[in-house]
Enzyme design. Structure first.
Site, PDB file in Angstrom:
ATOM      1  N   SER A 152       0.791  -1.233   0.012  1.00  0.00           N
ATOM      2  CA  SER A 152      -0.189  -0.138  -0.061  1.00  0.00           C
ATOM      3  C   SER A 152       0.851   1.294   0.115  1.00  0.00           C
ATOM      4  CB  SER A 152      -0.941   0.030   1.283  1.00  0.00           C
ATOM      5  OG  SER A 152      -1.982   1.013   1.152  1.00  0.00           O
ATOM      6  N   ASP A 187      -2.836   6.340  -4.181  1.00  0.00           N
ATOM      7  CA  ASP A 187      -1.606   5.609  -3.291  1.00  0.00           C
ATOM      8  C   ASP A 187      -1.103   4.299  -4.327  1.00  0.00           C
ATOM      9  OD1 ASP A 187      -3.391   3.706  -2.937  1.00  0.00           O
ATOM     10  OD2 ASP A 187      -2.508   3.262  -0.679  1.00  0.00           O
ATOM     11  N   ASP A 208      -1.274   1.272  -4.559  1.00  0.00           N
ATOM     12  CA  ASP A 208      -1.996   0.215  -4.932  1.00  0.00           C
ATOM     13  C   ASP A 208      -3.551   0.628  -5.193  1.00  0.00           C
ATOM     14  OD1 ASP A 208      -2.732   0.682  -2.379  1.00  0.00           O
ATOM     15  OD2 ASP A 208      -3.507  -1.352  -1.927  1.00  0.00           O
ATOM     16  N   ASP A 233      -6.021   2.009  -3.842  1.00  0.00           N
ATOM     17  CA  ASP A 233      -7.261   2.065  -2.845  1.00  0.00           C
ATOM     18  C   ASP A 233      -7.654   3.347  -2.139  1.00  0.00           C
ATOM     19  OD1 ASP A 233      -5.298   1.656  -0.855  1.00  0.00           O
ATOM     20  OD2 ASP A 233      -6.038   0.088  -0.098  1.00  0.00           O
TER      21      ASP A 233
HETATM   22 MG    MG Z   1      -3.286   1.423  -0.349  1.00  0.00          MG
END
Ligand code: MG
Length: 461
Positions: free
Chosen positions: A106, A248, A250, A252
């Site tokens: 992340s 960010d 990834d 999400d």
């Molecule tokens: Mg993330």
């Protein structure tokens, strides 16, 4: 070698080559594979898991280890390659897999990586199920299968099209297209770039993408916070764009920059997306106890209920499913729309916010300014578990005039603000989130927490 591999409800995290080695990744995958084989019944008896990764340089190495582990315990693997975390959630369900694994750390710096598990419904395992997986991992109580039972590997490249199709069902595409919006997008060279550019094209936006190469070399610190997004704010002004979006690694989490180049803030992301949905339909919203009171203000305006949960995506998703929530998420820029995927998703957040601009004919700065503003402070203090408990017990006495919620640490609600104190899941610290009507009041509450903490720590020394 330093420290232990952290396995929490948010997944496994560690520094690559130190705590997070290919051996640890392989054994963790073996444990997950064994857990699925023991708990899932599939018609054709083939357990399938899909795997996606963000753009980190260690991603392919760890994905290979994870694929080896799964196939070695007899699980078939579908490799989705570089995709977003919500993308893996979508494909787990779309492909009828028994589970999904995401190789990502992340927003952690590039030297970290991690592994996030999803079950067949696209939701992370509950703490109780995770304990079972952890036990298999620590006991190494998995068996390798013989040659004829080894899992088979296949590839799938349809994540982006499935993701975009699901999102387009949540917004009025033609209305957004008619606005000819100009967007600047900062993808931090992460997993979101490719699919997000396709989505913005579908929505008829003219866009400028920065840091959109899938190199995993982060152009700035990877959390989408004000201090890291100076480049995006500047570019929005230069390009005379209507809005800036930052993801960010990834994809999400989502942060928004307004047309004047002002960082609107991650706390606003969920509130703006919620407003877009609430204008379409009515129903409850779930968010965690650390998210802004702005959520209560917006739900109050629309006369719907807000359900507060312990911190953590899995807790919010559980409450959303239980209460049929129309939207939910976390104040860190994580929007969850169950129509798309039960995972925080920056792409659905963007689409809903663009829909809100088109639907209201307002600028993003006007929309943000319509929401009552608060001042928030996020602090953390070193504290072991017993110190956290002592601080909570003293605070409960000192703040006996507040409305108290003890679902996750303690949240104290006052008329002019609130304080949420809790132990971190991932490090030996106590987190203090304070929000008030203005800076002075927030600082007054922070001062009180500091006093309580020194009383507790002082009495030990
Ligand atoms: Mg993330």
């Amino acid at each position: 070698m330093s420290g232990k591999l952290i396995i929490s409800v948010s997944g496994v995290r560690g520094i690559v080559g130190e705590q997070l080695t290919p051996i640890a990744a392989l054994e963790y995958a073996c444990a997950f594979g064994k857990f699925l084989r023991e708990t899932v019944t599939v018609k054709d008896k083939r357990i399938r898991v899909c795997i996606g990764r963000d753009t980190r340089r260690s991603g392919r190495m760890l994905a290979s280890a994870v694929m080896s582990g799964l196939t070695a315990v007899g699980v078939d693997v579908i490799d989705l390659s570089v995709v977003t975390t919500p993308g893996v959630g979508i494909m787990t369900r779309h492909l009828g897999c028994s589970g999904g694994m995401v190789i990502t750390a992340s927003h952690n710096p590039a030297q970290f990586n991690g592994i996030k598990l999803l079950l067949s419904n696209g939701v992370a395992p509950t703490p109780r199920l995770l304990e079972r997986i952890k036990k298999v991992y620590y006991d190494k109580s998995f068996d390798f299968v013989g040659s004829e039972d080894v899992g088979q590997l296949s590839f799938n490249e349809s994540t982006d099209s499935n993701h975009i199709a699901a999102i387009l069902k949540t917004v009025d595409k033609e209305k957004i297209r008619a606005k000819d919006l100009k967007v600047v997008l900062d993808c931090i060279n992460g997993a979101g770039a490719r699919v997000t550019k396709k989505l913005l094209k579908e929505l008829g936006c003219c866009f400028v993408a920065i840091n959109d190469e899938p190199t995993g070399i982060f152009a700035h610190p990877s959390e989408p916070l004000a201090e890291n997004l100076g480049g995006l704010c500047e570019r929005v002004k230069q390009e005379k764009a209507q809005i800036g979006f930052a993801q960010d690694p990834d994809a999400d989490r989502l942060a928004v920059v307004d047309e004047t180049g002002r960082y609107v803030g991650e706390e606003y992301t969920l509130v703006l997306a919620a407003k877009a949905v609430l204008r379409q339909k009515s129903g409850p919203i779930a968010t965690n106890l650390s998210s802004s009171r702005m959520v209560d203000d917006i739900t109050g305006q629309f006369g719907v209920k807000v359900i507060r949960t312990p911190v953590g995506e899995a807790n919010v998703v559980a409450a959303m499913l239980e209460n049929n929530c129309i939207i939910g998420g976390e104040g860190n820029g994580g929007v969850i729309d169950l129509r798309v995927v039960p995972v925080r998703d920056s792409l659905v957040g963007m689409a809903l916010i663009l829909h809100l601009i088109a639907d209201t004919d307002k600028t993003i700065s006007e929309l943000a300014d319509d929401i009552p503003a608060y001042f928030m402070i996020k602090e953390k203090f070193p504290a072991d578990e017993s110190q956290v408990q002592e601080v909570l017990s003293v605070a409960t006495k000192d703040f006996s005039n507040a409305k108290i919620d003890t679902t996750d640490g303690c949240r104290f609600d006052f008329e002019d603000g609130w304080i949420h104190l809790r132990a971190s899941n991932t490090e030996p610290v106590m987190r203090a989130i304070i929000e008030a009507k203005d800076r002075q009041t927030a600082e007054k509450y922070l001062g009180k927490i500091k006093q309580i903490r020194s009383k507790v720590v002082g009495s030990r020394d």
